[in-house]
Design a protein around this motif. Structure first.
Motif, PDB file in Angstrom:
ATOM      1  N   ASN A  71       0.802  -1.227   0.000  1.00  0.00           N
ATOM      2  CA  ASN A  71       0.000   0.000   0.000  1.00  0.00           C
ATOM      3  C   ASN A  71       0.834   1.276   0.000  1.00  0.00           C
ATOM      4  O   ASN A  71       0.286   2.375  -0.019  1.00  0.00           O
ATOM      5  CB  ASN A  71      -0.931   0.007   1.220  1.00  0.00           C
ATOM      6  N   GLU A  72       2.148   1.111   0.062  1.00  0.00           N
ATOM      7  CA  GLU A  72       3.085   2.242   0.019  1.00  0.00           C
ATOM      8  C   GLU A  72       2.760   3.293   1.070  1.00  0.00           C
ATOM      9  O   GLU A  72       2.513   4.456   0.774  1.00  0.00           O
ATOM     10  CB  GLU A  72       3.108   2.866  -1.391  1.00  0.00           C
ATOM     11  N   GLU A  73       2.767   2.849   2.329  1.00  0.00           N
ATOM     12  CA  GLU A  73       2.572   3.779   3.439  1.00  0.00           C
ATOM     13  C   GLU A  73       3.329   3.270   4.660  1.00  0.00           C
ATOM     14  O   GLU A  73       3.667   2.091   4.755  1.00  0.00           O
ATOM     15  CB  GLU A  73       1.094   3.983   3.752  1.00  0.00           C
ATOM     16  N   ILE A  74       3.581   4.191   5.590  1.00  0.00           N
ATOM     17  CA  ILE A  74       4.285   3.860   6.825  1.00  0.00           C
ATOM     18  C   ILE A  74       3.258   3.614   7.920  1.00  0.00           C
ATOM     19  O   ILE A  74       2.386   4.449   8.172  1.00  0.00           O
ATOM     20  CB  ILE A  74       5.245   4.995   7.220  1.00  0.00           C
ATOM     21  N   ARG A  75       3.384   2.458   8.578  1.00  0.00           N
ATOM     22  CA  ARG A  75       2.390   2.041   9.566  1.00  0.00           C
ATOM     23  C   ARG A  75       3.018   1.826  10.949  1.00  0.00           C
ATOM     24  O   ARG A  75       4.221   1.607  11.066  1.00  0.00           O
ATOM     25  CB  ARG A  75       1.712   0.739   9.124  1.00  0.00           C
ATOM     26  N   LEU A  76       2.150   1.871  11.950  1.00  0.00           N
ATOM     27  CA  LEU A  76       2.574   1.550  13.308  1.00  0.00           C
ATOM     28  C   LEU A  76       2.701   0.037  13.438  1.00  0.00           C
ATOM     29  O   LEU A  76       1.774  -0.703  13.127  1.00  0.00           O
ATOM     30  CB  LEU A  76       1.556   2.082  14.321  1.00  0.00           C
ATOM     31  N   CYS A  77       3.852  -0.395  13.914  1.00  0.00           N
ATOM     32  CA  CYS A  77       4.090  -1.826  14.100  1.00  0.00           C
ATOM     33  C   CYS A  77       3.971  -2.223  15.570  1.00  0.00           C
ATOM     34  O   CYS A  77       3.447  -3.276  15.892  1.00  0.00           O
ATOM     35  CB  CYS A  77       5.473  -2.175  13.572  1.00  0.00           C
ATOM     36  N   LYS A  78       4.464  -1.342  16.462  1.00  0.00           N
ATOM     37  CA  LYS A  78       4.466  -1.661  17.887  1.00  0.00           C
ATOM     38  C   LYS A  78       4.616  -0.367  18.678  1.00  0.00           C
ATOM     39  O   LYS A  78       5.245   0.583  18.229  1.00  0.00           O
ATOM     40  CB  LYS A  78       5.637  -2.596  18.207  1.00  0.00           C
ATOM     41  N   LYS A  79       4.017  -0.327  19.880  1.00  0.00           N
ATOM     42  CA  LYS A  79       4.196   0.811  20.779  1.00  0.00           C
ATOM     43  C   LYS A  79       4.195   0.302  22.216  1.00  0.00           C
ATOM     44  O   LYS A  79       3.521  -0.678  22.542  1.00  0.00           O
ATOM     45  CB  LYS A  79       3.093   1.858  20.585  1.00  0.00           C
ATOM     46  N   LYS A  80       4.952   1.000  23.082  1.00  0.00           N
ATOM     47  CA  LYS A  80       5.038   0.577  24.472  1.00  0.00           C
ATOM     48  C   LYS A  80       5.176   1.798  25.386  1.00  0.00           C
ATOM     49  O   LYS A  80       5.810   2.789  25.023  1.00  0.00           O
ATOM     50  CB  LYS A  80       6.240  -0.356  24.693  1.00  0.00           C
ATOM     51  N   THR A  81       4.591   1.665  26.572  1.00  0.00           N
ATOM     52  CA  THR A  81       4.750   2.693  27.600  1.00  0.00           C
ATOM     53  C   THR A  81       6.054   2.447  28.350  1.00  0.00           C
ATOM     54  O   THR A  81       6.741   1.440  28.133  1.00  0.00           O
ATOM     55  CB  THR A  81       3.579   2.665  28.592  1.00  0.00           C
ATOM     56  N   THR A  82       6.383   3.352  29.258  1.00  0.00           N
ATOM     57  CA  THR A  82       7.600   3.195  30.060  1.00  0.00           C
ATOM     58  C   THR A  82       7.567   1.908  30.866  1.00  0.00           C
ATOM     59  O   THR A  82       8.567   1.182  30.963  1.00  0.00           O
ATOM     60  CB  THR A  82       7.765   4.391  31.017  1.00  0.00           C
ATOM     61  N   ASN A  83       6.414   1.590  31.433  1.00  0.00           N
ATOM     62  CA  ASN A  83       6.298   0.379  32.257  1.00  0.00           C
ATOM     63  C   ASN A  83       6.378  -0.889  31.428  1.00  0.00           C
ATOM     64  O   ASN A  83       6.838  -1.929  31.901  1.00  0.00           O
ATOM     65  CB  ASN A  83       4.986   0.403  33.034  1.00  0.00           C
ATOM     66  N   GLU A  84       5.929  -0.824  30.188  1.00  0.00           N
ATOM     67  CA  GLU A  84       5.940  -2.012  29.329  1.00  0.00           C
ATOM     68  C   GLU A  84       7.298  -2.257  28.689  1.00  0.00           C
ATOM     69  O   GLU A  84       7.623  -3.381  28.319  1.00  0.00           O
ATOM     70  CB  GLU A  84       4.889  -1.862  28.230  1.00  0.00           C
ATOM     71  N   LEU A  85       8.100  -1.204  28.566  1.00  0.00           N
ATOM     72  CA  LEU A  85       9.381  -1.317  27.868  1.00  0.00           C
ATOM     73  C   LEU A  85      10.494  -1.675  28.840  1.00  0.00           C
ATOM     74  O   LEU A  85      10.709  -0.988  29.835  1.00  0.00           O
ATOM     75  CB  LEU A  85       9.706   0.014  27.172  1.00  0.00           C
ATOM     76  N   ASP A  86      11.208  -2.743  28.534  1.00  0.00           N
ATOM     77  CA  ASP A  86      12.403  -3.110  29.314  1.00  0.00           C
ATOM     78  C   ASP A  86      13.602  -2.473  28.623  1.00  0.00           C
ATOM     79  O   ASP A  86      14.195  -3.044  27.712  1.00  0.00           O
ATOM     80  CB  ASP A  86      12.544  -4.625  29.378  1.00  0.00           C
ATOM     81  N   ILE A  87      13.951  -1.273  29.051  1.00  0.00           N
ATOM     82  CA  ILE A  87      14.985  -0.506  28.368  1.00  0.00           C
ATOM     83  C   ILE A  87      16.347  -1.174  28.445  1.00  0.00           C
ATOM     84  O   ILE A  87      17.217  -0.967  27.590  1.00  0.00           O
ATOM     85  CB  ILE A  87      15.050   0.941  28.930  1.00  0.00           C
ATOM     86  N   HIS A  88      16.554  -2.019  29.455  1.00  0.00           N
ATOM     87  CA  HIS A  88      17.839  -2.696  29.600  1.00  0.00           C
ATOM     88  C   HIS A  88      17.952  -3.913  28.679  1.00  0.00           C
ATOM     89  O   HIS A  88      19.033  -4.505  28.572  1.00  0.00           O
ATOM     90  CB  HIS A  88      18.056  -3.108  31.051  1.00  0.00           C
ATOM     91  N   ASN A  89      16.868  -4.265  28.029  1.00  0.00           N
ATOM     92  CA  ASN A  89      16.895  -5.332  27.019  1.00  0.00           C
ATOM     93  C   ASN A  89      16.208  -4.836  25.755  1.00  0.00           C
ATOM     94  O   ASN A  89      15.444  -5.559  25.111  1.00  0.00           O
ATOM     95  CB  ASN A  89      16.200  -6.585  27.554  1.00  0.00           C
ATOM     96  N   ILE A  90      16.499  -3.589  25.381  1.00  0.00           N
ATOM     97  CA  ILE A  90      15.844  -2.958  24.239  1.00  0.00           C
ATOM     98  C   ILE A  90      16.119  -3.701  22.941  1.00  0.00           C
ATOM     99  O   ILE A  90      15.318  -3.673  22.011  1.00  0.00           O
ATOM    100  CB  ILE A  90      16.290  -1.473  24.127  1.00  0.00           C
ATOM    101  N   GLU A  91      17.249  -4.424  22.880  1.00  0.00           N
ATOM    102  CA  GLU A  91      17.582  -5.139  21.648  1.00  0.00           C
ATOM    103  C   GLU A  91      16.568  -6.230  21.316  1.00  0.00           C
ATOM    104  O   GLU A  91      16.452  -6.637  20.149  1.00  0.00           O
ATOM    105  CB  GLU A  91      18.991  -5.738  21.743  1.00  0.00           C
ATOM    106  N   THR A  92      15.820  -6.695  22.317  1.00  0.00           N
ATOM    107  CA  THR A  92      14.823  -7.737  22.060  1.00  0.00           C
ATOM    108  C   THR A  92      13.641  -7.211  21.256  1.00  0.00           C
ATOM    109  O   THR A  92      12.838  -7.997  20.734  1.00  0.00           O
ATOM    110  CB  THR A  92      14.313  -8.340  23.382  1.00  0.00           C
ATOM    111  N   GLU A  93      13.493  -5.890  21.150  1.00  0.00           N
ATOM    112  CA  GLU A  93      12.401  -5.309  20.369  1.00  0.00           C
ATOM    113  C   GLU A  93      12.728  -5.232  18.875  1.00  0.00           C
ATOM    114  O   GLU A  93      11.836  -4.995  18.055  1.00  0.00           O
ATOM    115  CB  GLU A  93      12.082  -3.890  20.869  1.00  0.00           C
ATOM    116  N   ILE A  94      13.980  -5.437  18.517  1.00  0.00           N
ATOM    117  CA  ILE A  94      14.427  -5.235  17.136  1.00  0.00           C
ATOM    118  C   ILE A  94      14.333  -6.554  16.364  1.00  0.00           C
ATOM    119  O   ILE A  94      14.984  -7.533  16.731  1.00  0.00           O
ATOM    120  CB  ILE A  94      15.881  -4.728  17.096  1.00  0.00           C
TER     121      ILE A  94
END
Length: 351
Positions: free
Chosen positions: A212-235
């Protein structure tokens, strides 16, 4: 929205909360709450000994352990418009605690706030290191976070107008050829970006819908949901993505909140067409994020291996160390070919 665990306050904790919020409010400075046997329990409490700043310095760091998460409800000396004391809510999830414990405490946080009474909580603080939970770390966070007064009606209307303007401009499809391709951004992705700007989200992942040639939201997280010390697991390691990360951290005793844009493009599994699309759309997407939505990006990164994006890697990229090498002083040499012959100095022993 975070998934709640079903863990709730036990009866003793509920009674204590009720008591300290009514007749005994001024007699309580700090409440430590922990999870034990699938219940929120009263772990410990402290009575005030001085003003809130001195009591914070005196009590808080002693209440937390290096590997055990906990909650701390800390009563301030300020009152709201109704005359009720305001509280500081702290979620302590140290780096050395297990991922399971971090997830359980993060997911139960909303329940505790609800049962305590969210309207009494003036500040919601998240700490993972002793620097962050120290009084200076809290001060830096309060200063940078700028938790101010609620928006006036006029400010809220202006905010809505700006969001609508960004929405209408970002969803308009433009026909361009490579390079410098600009695909429209769908409304869900734009709303997520605005939520990140307003500090309601800490992570947004975007992808390109090639069909469809558009940019879409794939994932979103709040501060509590995001494990910033294991951010590589989101990639993902099998497809390209754009990421926006709100990276809250402490460096050299100072609290920082940095927004990092990451373009991840794995070396394998990616077709030539997909690689070209992501590369060509990146510039226009960044312009939309910064100019139309108004997000200030502190660092832009490109990675080809998810394992690169560690907590320490982000620290090093945002705060590069400057190595100052002191070179030994070298006596400058004279001009080449103009030194002349050696001089002979006659001593008393010479004939």
């Amino acid at each position: 929205m975070s998934h709640q665990t079903g863990i709730r306050c036990n009866e003793q904790l509920l009674q204590f909360i009720s008591k300290c919020k009514t007749e005994s409010t001024e007699q309580i400075r700090l409440i430590k709450v922990s999870i034990h046997n699938e219940e929120l329990i009263l772990d410990e409490y402290k009575e005030p000994a001085d003003d809130w700043e001195e009591d914070y310095r005196r009590f808080v760091k002693r209440m937390v352990l290096v590997s055990e998460p906990t909650y701390i409800l800390f009563r301030l000396d300020s009152r709201d418009a109704s005359g009720t004391y305001e509280w500081l809510f702290i979620l302590w999830t140290p780096e050395d605690s297990s991922i399971r414990k971090k997830m359980v405490y993060a997911s139960t946080k909303a329940t505790l706030k609800q049962q305590f009474g969210g309207g009494n909580i003036a500040h919601d603080y998240f700490a993972t290191t002793f620097d962050e939970i120290s009084f200076s770390g809290l001060q830096s966070w309060l200063k940078s976070n700028k938790e101010g007064l609620p928006l006036t009606r006029e400010e809220q209307e202006l905010k809505t107008v700006r969001r609508d303007e960004a929405l209408s401009s970002c969803i308009t499809k433009t026909n361009k050829t490579l390079p410098g391709l600009e695909f429209p951004i769908d409304s869900e992705a734009i709303n997520a970006l605005f939520d990140l700007k307003d500090d309601n989200l800490s992570y947004v992942q975007l992808n390109i819908d090639v069909k469809n040639e558009e940019i879409r939201l794939c994932k979103k997280k709040t501060t509590n949901e995001l494990d910033i010390h294991n951010i590589e697991t989101e990639i993902p390691n099998d497809s390209a993505r754009y990421h926006l990360i709100v990276f809250r951290h402490t460096f050299d005793g100072e609290f920082h909140k940095s927004i990092v844009f990451v373009y991840s493009i794995p070396n394998s599994y990616i077709s030539v067409k997909e690689r070209m699309l992501y590369s060509s759309c990146k510039s226009a997407l960044l312009n939309a994020i910064t100019d139309r939505i108004g997000i200030q990006i502190d660092k832009r990164l490109e990675i080809d291996n998810p394992g690169e994006l560690t907590h320490n890697f982000l620290i090093e990229e945002l705060h590069p160390r400057v190595d100052i090498v002191r070179k030994a002083f070298d006596k400058p040499k004279g001009p080449v070919g103009k030194r002349g012959g050696k001089r002979l100095i006659k001593t008393n022993g010479d004939d």
